[in-house]
Design a protein around this motif. Sequence first.
Motif, PDB file in Angstrom:
ATOM      1  N   GLY A 215      -9.979 -36.610-152.767  1.00  0.00           N
ATOM      2  CA  GLY A 215     -10.944 -37.650-152.435  1.00  0.00           C
ATOM      3  C   GLY A 215     -10.708 -38.390-151.142  1.00  0.00           C
ATOM      4  O   GLY A 215     -11.304 -39.453-150.909  1.00  0.00           O
TER       5      GLY A 215
ATOM      6  N   GLU B 200     -19.996 -44.290-143.438  1.00  0.00           N
ATOM      7  CA  GLU B 200     -19.487 -44.158-144.803  1.00  0.00           C
ATOM      8  C   GLU B 200     -20.440 -43.490-145.790  1.00  0.00           C
ATOM      9  O   GLU B 200     -20.025 -42.618-146.563  1.00  0.00           O
ATOM     10  CB  GLU B 200     -19.055 -45.523-145.345  1.00  0.00           C
ATOM     11  CG  GLU B 200     -18.376 -45.417-146.700  1.00  0.00           C
ATOM     12  CD  GLU B 200     -18.005 -46.760-147.295  1.00  0.00           C
ATOM     13  OE1 GLU B 200     -17.344 -46.760-148.332  1.00  0.00           O
ATOM     14  OE2 GLU B 200     -18.383 -47.803-146.712  1.00  0.00           O
TER      15      GLU B 200
ATOM     16  N   ARG C  91     -11.777 -47.053-149.003  1.00  0.00           N
ATOM     17  CA  ARG C  91     -11.863 -45.593-149.022  1.00  0.00           C
ATOM     18  C   ARG C  91     -10.485 -44.983-148.763  1.00  0.00           C
ATOM     19  O   ARG C  91      -9.790 -45.384-147.821  1.00  0.00           O
ATOM     20  CB  ARG C  91     -12.862 -45.099-147.972  1.00  0.00           C
ATOM     21  CG  ARG C  91     -14.284 -45.565-148.189  1.00  0.00           C
ATOM     22  CD  ARG C  91     -14.878 -45.095-149.507  1.00  0.00           C
ATOM     23  NE  ARG C  91     -14.894 -43.646-149.623  1.00  0.00           N
ATOM     24  CZ  ARG C  91     -15.930 -42.892-149.253  1.00  0.00           C
ATOM     25  NH1 ARG C  91     -17.025 -43.460-148.745  1.00  0.00           N
ATOM     26  NH2 ARG C  91     -15.877 -41.588-149.396  1.00  0.00           N
TER      27      ARG C  91
ATOM     28  N   GLY D 262     -13.597 -35.258-151.015  1.00  0.00           N
ATOM     29  CA  GLY D 262     -13.481 -35.927-149.730  1.00  0.00           C
ATOM     30  C   GLY D 262     -14.105 -35.110-148.617  1.00  0.00           C
ATOM     31  O   GLY D 262     -14.841 -34.153-148.846  1.00  0.00           O
ATOM     32  N   THR D 263     -13.767 -35.486-147.377  1.00  0.00           N
ATOM     33  CA  THR D 263     -14.377 -34.819-146.224  1.00  0.00           C
ATOM     34  C   THR D 263     -13.450 -34.914-145.029  1.00  0.00           C
ATOM     35  O   THR D 263     -12.522 -35.734-145.004  1.00  0.00           O
ATOM     36  CB  THR D 263     -15.742 -35.464-145.909  1.00  0.00           C
ATOM     37  OG1 THR D 263     -16.487 -34.632-145.042  1.00  0.00           O
ATOM     38  CG2 THR D 263     -15.575 -36.837-145.279  1.00  0.00           C
TER      39      THR D 263
ATOM     40  N   ARG E 229      -9.077 -33.282-149.334  1.00  0.00           N
ATOM     41  CA  ARG E 229     -10.471 -33.405-149.791  1.00  0.00           C
ATOM     42  C   ARG E 229     -10.548 -33.392-151.316  1.00  0.00           C
ATOM     43  O   ARG E 229     -11.297 -34.175-151.908  1.00  0.00           O
ATOM     44  CB  ARG E 229     -11.310 -32.273-149.219  1.00  0.00           C
ATOM     45  CG  ARG E 229     -11.544 -32.332-147.724  1.00  0.00           C
ATOM     46  CD  ARG E 229     -12.523 -31.242-147.301  1.00  0.00           C
ATOM     47  NE  ARG E 229     -13.839 -31.505-147.856  1.00  0.00           N
ATOM     48  CZ  ARG E 229     -14.753 -30.566-148.128  1.00  0.00           C
ATOM     49  NH1 ARG E 229     -14.459 -29.290-147.914  1.00  0.00           N
ATOM     50  NH2 ARG E 229     -15.914 -30.892-148.604  1.00  0.00           N
TER      51      ARG E 229
ATOM     52  N   THR F   2     -19.081 -37.738-147.683  1.00  0.00           N
ATOM     53  CA  THR F   2     -18.828 -37.289-149.046  1.00  0.00           C
ATOM     54  C   THR F   2     -18.641 -35.792-149.055  1.00  0.00           C
ATOM     55  O   THR F   2     -18.952 -35.104-148.099  1.00  0.00           O
ATOM     56  CB  THR F   2     -19.984 -37.655-149.969  1.00  0.00           C
ATOM     57  OG1 THR F   2     -21.212 -37.102-149.440  1.00  0.00           O
ATOM     58  CG2 THR F   2     -20.139 -39.161-150.075  1.00  0.00           C
TER      59      THR F   2
END
Length: 255
Positions: A120, A251, A32, A2-3, A117, A255
């Motif tokens: 995800g 989006e 998401r 994830g971020t 993260r 990532t």
Amino acid sequence: MGTVLAVVSQKGGVGKTTTAINLSSALARRGRKTLLVDVDPQGAVRHGIGLGGTGQPPGLADVLAGTHELQDVVLPTPLPWLRVLLAGSVSDSAEHDSYRERLNSSPTLGELFERARTRGYIVVVDTPPGLGSVTRRVLSFSQHVIVPLQSEPLALQTTTQILRAIRDASSTNSQLKLDGILLTMVEEGNLVSQRVAAYVREQLPRELLFDVEIPRTMASIDAFAAGQPVTLRAPDDLAARAYVRLAELLEPGLT
């Protein structure tokens, strides 16, 4: 993986919290896994997300104080893919210094972001207005940052300061990327607002500005007052559509 995406602004009242809430909602509606984190001690996220009833739900401040465990304060929302971590009891306190000190000295925030993260999540962080220690701490752990900029005559005066702060943060955090500046509260039919928006587009490099801008609408104002993202309460509203478009633009890079 994830971020972490930080939503930052030099001053309050520019649509920062509204942007964090509606961007999180729009990303979650796209399937998401999203975690909305409120690190602003004012704690406005709880009102805009529908958790502003009687009593203050525990949150980040209570984890930092050692009175709650993290897994006990991450709350569900009506959207299956959206969870929220509120600011917590600090919002009911007039004394915010101890909260800032704990957040800056504790490894908790970094550990929270890393855990999310790894699972995800896109972590959207609503930061306090200004360039204080809490905002700088968040930027040190973030990979992305967006800057809401209200369409008002003083708009550009704050831009240089916030861009300088982001540049300084990126000098020690090589992963940090400015995704763009987001024009907010653009009023159709208001000549001043329209002129400011046009002036901002002329003065700032094109690559710094998102192609979408957020209009001021009654539906978005009513939605926040009702404790709902406008993307859920009035999905056909112009502001809701703009936030959905913002999520679509962001989006691919989250990532």
